[in-house]
Design a protein around this motif. Structure first.
Motif, short mmCIF file in Angstrom:
data_model
loop_
_atom_site.label_atom_id
_atom_site.label_comp_id
_atom_site.label_asym_id
_atom_site.label_seq_id
_atom_site.Cartn_x
_atom_site.Cartn_y
_atom_site.Cartn_z
N GLY A 1 0.84 -1.20 0.00
CA GLY A 1 0.00 0.00 0.00
C GLY A 1 0.87 1.24 0.00
N ASP B 1 3.89 -3.79 -4.37
CA ASP B 1 2.46 -3.54 -4.48
C ASP B 1 2.12 -3.38 -5.96
OD1 ASP B 1 0.20 -2.63 -2.28
OD2 ASP B 1 -0.22 -1.83 -4.26
N TYR C 1 -4.39 -8.22 3.16
CA TYR C 1 -4.23 -8.80 1.82
C TYR C 1 -4.35 -10.31 1.93
CZ TYR C 1 -2.22 -10.13 -2.65
OH TYR C 1 -2.03 -10.67 -3.89
#
Length: 186
Positions: A32, A51, A90
């Motif tokens: 993130g 990411d 996640y």
């Protein structure tokens, strides 16, 4: 944004055991904006942050950010080895075993925290594809020595149904936390 209290507790227990040393290699998977990568870098880890989106973050010299699709058919991190892997918010089940293979064989640590079944009443994610089933994280980490585990309602920050665990590769060692926490939240 500050690191997750769970990640901070787990990594602080490593530091208290003398297991955090400058230059150890860490992975912040699905990083993130990079809050955990920045935290780990501040402790001296050499951090690989990955990411699918590139955040607008100024990275210190000991963080290597890489934009990559973690859900492609072939695992993009094959052959990489880490002393510490941090995953929060996640879940992609098809590559879970591949992720575990990225841990070094002895005394590597995985810190994992994500959503579980029942989270839909609090917000996203709502899809079962992104929600662990009760006990699923423990089952998926059965090859690790579990040092901490929690599941259930997270009442602090924003309410959510979560599962989180900390485990190490190899036998119980000096990289253990002061106590083992195996709790089921109501």
């Amino acid at each position: 944004m500050a690191p997750s209290p769970w990640v901070r507790t787990c990594v602080d227990s490593l530091a208290a055991a003398g297991a955090v040393k400058p230059g150890l290699r860490a992975l912040d998977l699905a990083c993130g904006g990079g809050r955990h990568a920045l935290y780990l870098a501040s402790l001296g880890y050499s951090v690989h942050a990955v990411d699918k989106n590139t955040p607008e973050t100024e990275w210190p010299a000991n963080v290597q950010f890489e934009c990559m699709d973690l859900e492609q058919p072939d695992w993009p991190l094959t052959g990489q080895k880490y002393d510490l892997i941090v995953v929060t918010n996640y879940l992609h089940r098809p590559h879970f075993e591949n992720l575990l293979a990225n841990l070094k064989s002895e005394h590597a640590v995985l810190v994992y925290e994500t959503f579980m079944d029942g989270n839909a009443k609090f917000g996203s994610p709502r899809s079962p594809d992104f929600l662990l089933q009760p006990g699923e994280l423990l089952s998926r980490l059965s090859g690790l020595t579990i040092l901490r585990f929690e599941q259930g309602l997270r009442g602090t920050t924003s309410p959510a149904m979560i599962q989180r665990a900390m485990g190490i590769t190899g036998a119980w060692s000096e990289i253990q936390s002061g106590t083992i926490t195996l709790t089921q939240r109501d």
